[in-house]
Write an enzyme that holds these catalytic residues in place. Structure first.
Site, PDB file in Angstrom:
ATOM      1  CD  GLU A   1      -2.897  -1.252   2.296  1.00  0.00           C
ATOM      2  OE1 GLU A   1      -4.022  -1.744   2.113  1.00  0.00           O
ATOM      3  OE2 GLU A   1      -2.512  -0.803   3.402  1.00  0.00           O
ATOM      4  CB  VAL A   2       3.996   2.191  -1.648  1.00  0.00           C
ATOM      5  CG1 VAL A   2       4.885   3.437  -1.666  1.00  0.00           C
ATOM      6  CG2 VAL A   2       4.653   1.087  -0.831  1.00  0.00           C
TER       7      VAL A   2
END
Length: 714
Positions: free
Chosen positions: A355-356
């Site tokens: 979840e960058v």
């Protein structure tokens, strides 16, 4: 001859006179013969009949993903996780990726067995559970189930064809399961000395064999709420008993960082001695430890500090490191060095990278984006961190897989990712293929020889829940069993699965389900994973592990439709954290009561609404009537606060006790206080204005409430 004829006539005459009795005798003999014949047929087809009944009552939905959990094996170096059930696996050959040739099991006609197996599946569509011998994790010969191996040799099925499974659910699972409390268990045929079972298993529609992943990790999310070491000392033996082989420990700000990283550690972080004790207890219970460090996204616990603000990808969003800033890598290396130093001998290190969401947005990254894509920025950073872990410590990095879904095999190969990391493929839903479709699996199979999966036992179905709903978590784990069964052939080895248990959704979120509230869910789901299926054949294992009382209450299996949180079923058990788990039921009851009271008095009734409060206009007698119900609510909340305080102190420090109560109980107290203050204020009025009351000024911008010269003529 005449004498014989006379005698026959005499007999027939006598029978005719007693024709009613004779007829009854004939009918009785006929019924007896039919019964004997029916009983014989029933005995011959006993197994088929039982399976057919199970299929009718339970259906394929309940146990569809049973055969799936398998392909866990060791690591390429050999060796591997500890088996909770005690049997070694033959394992997939880590050197060449080829499965060893196995002789047919002694005393078994393999061709005849496979023919019967296929006929059974075709006729009934259901597989049989392993035989219950009183010890649900061992077969009749005392051998434990295989670990991560096929139950049947390949028989010509195309390992490159992977049909998408039909969606399934556990609808009605509770009633269905409880219907088989006294059913006979169907025996299976264990292969001796081969390391895998030859037999059938409960699997719903699937015809694939049963798998038990060798690595079965339980995730400990410690973000800002560390359980006491004394509590973990009680918990770890239970985890081992349930079939857990290792721990995925996400320290976040609970690690005792030093030096430049000292500000990162929370005020209530573990000491070095605490960490050493945790590792020693893990070793004593044969639990491998895999530390998890956030090295890209979810770095809020570091980047929230002013001293590290310059490392943010977006200045006002402390979530992701800037991969183009060399200081980011220096800080990450420092974190890795300190964590690895405290965990000597580890085989894996999870480096996060999920979840960058902020990427390619800072000035430095935008400059690089002129020649590189955002995906290149991501992969180059992951490659750099993973190379450091591999080369410096000879430890295998694991990353979450979600940032790779849209990439191509060629791009991943360009960064040599398949040789640098092992991916942990995660989703917490029932339809795994919806989020990880077949083309993604094909891409993964082309790039990565070793993979993991990740499900959940808590922290996945509501950011502010206090106790996990067990059924959707079970459906998720059963789905993963099915998917792993179908997809394992793409890889050299499917290492296993991590049963995640999030305590916050991210660093800035409030607490969700705390660890002790999730123990029943963890137990049921871990037993499902460690057996490879879910049914009542291991019911007693569940109750014994959770130290449930010997009573008729525990002669039946759980019913997740009637008891979705297991509050009722586990009420007479004594597992670590039981007091807090039971307190969550009390919380649920008090919360519903308070909300219903406030809804009734301030929304459904017409004397304490927002309108009444704004205009200070109400009936004193009606307010008194509302206040008469108030004493039944307030003491319940105060009692709950004291109960929560005492039960939480058994597991957590005072910071976590205070935070949880403030988030979950105090809001009710505050709303009740506000209700009482408002009601008492309304009662102070001694005179009331003539109607119509003054319109609300805020409505005038919509042209509402602007008076005219003569409103009656409007």
């Amino acid at each position: 001859m005449a004498m014989f004829r006379n005698y026959a006539q005499h007999v027939l005459s006598a029978l005719w006179r007693r024709k009613s009795g004779a007829l009854a005798l004939v009918m009785t003999l006929t019924i007896l013969l039919l019964f004997v014949q029916y009983n014989s047929v029933q005995h011959d087809d006993r197994e088929h009949t039982l399976i057919q009944v199970k299929n009718v009552v339970i259906g394929h939905r309940t146990f569809q993903s049973i055969d799936s959990k398998a392909n866990g094996s060791d690591k390429e170096a050999g060796g591997g996780g500890h088996s909770a059930v005690g049997a070694e696996s033959d394992g997939v050959d880590g050197d060449n990726g080829q499965e060893p040739q196995r002789p047919p099991p002694p005393g078994i006609d393999t061709n005849r067995f496979m023919r019967n197996h296929n006929q059974d599946q075709h006729a009934f569509g259901v597989l049989k559970p392993p035989y219950n011998t009183g010890n649900s994790d061992k077969g009749p010969n005392g051998r434990a189930p295989f670990q991560g191996q096929r139950m049947f040799p390949e028989t010509g099925d195309n390992r490159n064809s992977y049909a998408k499974p039909s969606p399934f659910s556990l609808s009605g699972v509770g009633n269905a399961i409880s219907a088989f409390d006294n059913r006979a268990n169907v025996p299976f045929r264990p292969a001796e000395g081969v390391g895998f079972y030859v037999g059938e298993q409960y699997s719903g529609m699937s015809s694939r064999p049963l798998y038990v992943p060798k690595q079965r990790l339980l995730h400990l999310d410690l973000k800002g709420a560390p359980p006491k070491v004394s509590y973990l000392k009680k918990l770890f033996p239970l985890l081992k008993q349930l079939g857990t082989t290792g721990l995925l420990i996400e320290y976040e700000d609970m690690f005792p960082y030093e030096g430049d990283l000292a500000p990162v550690a929370a005020k209530n972080h573990y000491s070095k001695e605490d960490v050493r004790n945790i590792l020693q207890m893990s070793k004593e219970n044969n639990l491998d430890v895999i530390p998890l460090i956030q090295t890209f996204g979810h770095a809020g616990f570091i980047l929230k500090h002013r001293d590290f603000g310059h490392l943010r990808e977006v200045p006002n969003i402390p979530q992701a490191f800037c991969p183009s800033n060399n200081e980011s890598m220096m800080l990450i290396e420092d974190m890795i060095d300190q964590v690895v130093a405290m965990h000597p001998g580890i085989r894996w290190l999870h480096i996060g990278c999920d979840e960058v969401f902020q990427l390619g947005l800072c000035p430095k990254c935008m400059m690089r984006s002129m020649t590189q894509s955002r995906d290149d920025l991501f992969l180059s950073h992951v490659s750099r961190v993973a190379s450091y872990v591999r080369e410096r410590y000879n430890v295998i990095p694991i990353i979450w897989d979600d940032m790779l879904h849209h990439l191509t095999a060629e791009m991943l190969k360009h960064y040599n990712l398949g040789n640098l990391v092992e991916i942990m493929i995660w989703t917490y839903v029932q339809d795994v293929y919806r989020f990880i479709p077949h083309d993604v699996w094909a891409m993964y199979g082309e790039v990565f020889p070793y993979v993991w999966s990740a499900s959940a036992f808590k922290g996945a179905f509501g950011e502010t829940l206090s106790v996990p709903p067990v059924k959707p978590h079970l459906e998720n784990n059963l789905a993963w069993l099915e998917v792993m069964s179908k997809e394992h052939g793409r890889f050299r080895e499917f290492r296993g699965i991590a049963l995640t248990g999030w305590q916050r959704y991210d660093h800035f979120a409030t607490l969700c389900e705390l660890l002790p509230a999730g123990i029943p869910s963890a137990a049921l789901n871990m037993l499902t994973l460690s057996h490879g299926y879910y049914n009542e054949t291991w019911m007693q294992k569940l109750y014994e592990s959770l130290q449930c009382m010997k009573s008729p209450k525990y002669s039946t299996f759980v019913n997740l439709d009637v008891d979705p949180y297991l509050w009722d079923k586990m009420s007479w058990c004594f597992f670590p954290g039981l007091a807090f788990f039971k307190m969550t039921e009390r919380l649920d009851g008090v919360r519903k009561s308070v909300l219903q009271f406030l809804q009734d008095e301030t929304v459904k009734k017409a004397w304490l609404t927002e309108y009444n409060v704004r205009h200070n206009y109400s009936s004193v007698s009606r307010i008194d009537a509302s206040l008469s119900n108030f004493p039944f609510q307030y003491p319940d909340v105060e009692t709950l606060i004291r109960n929560a305080r005492d039960t939480l102190r058994e597991v957590f420090d005072e910071y976590t006790v205070a935070e949880w109560i403030e988030q979950n109980v105090y809001p009710m107290l505050r709303k009740l206080d506000l209700f009482r203050q408002t009601a008492e204020s309304l009662k102070k009025a001694a005179a009331w204005p003539v109607r119509p009351l003054d319109p609300l000024p805020e409505l005038q911008k919509y042209g509402i409430g602007i008076p005219t010269d003569n409103p009656r003529n409007v």
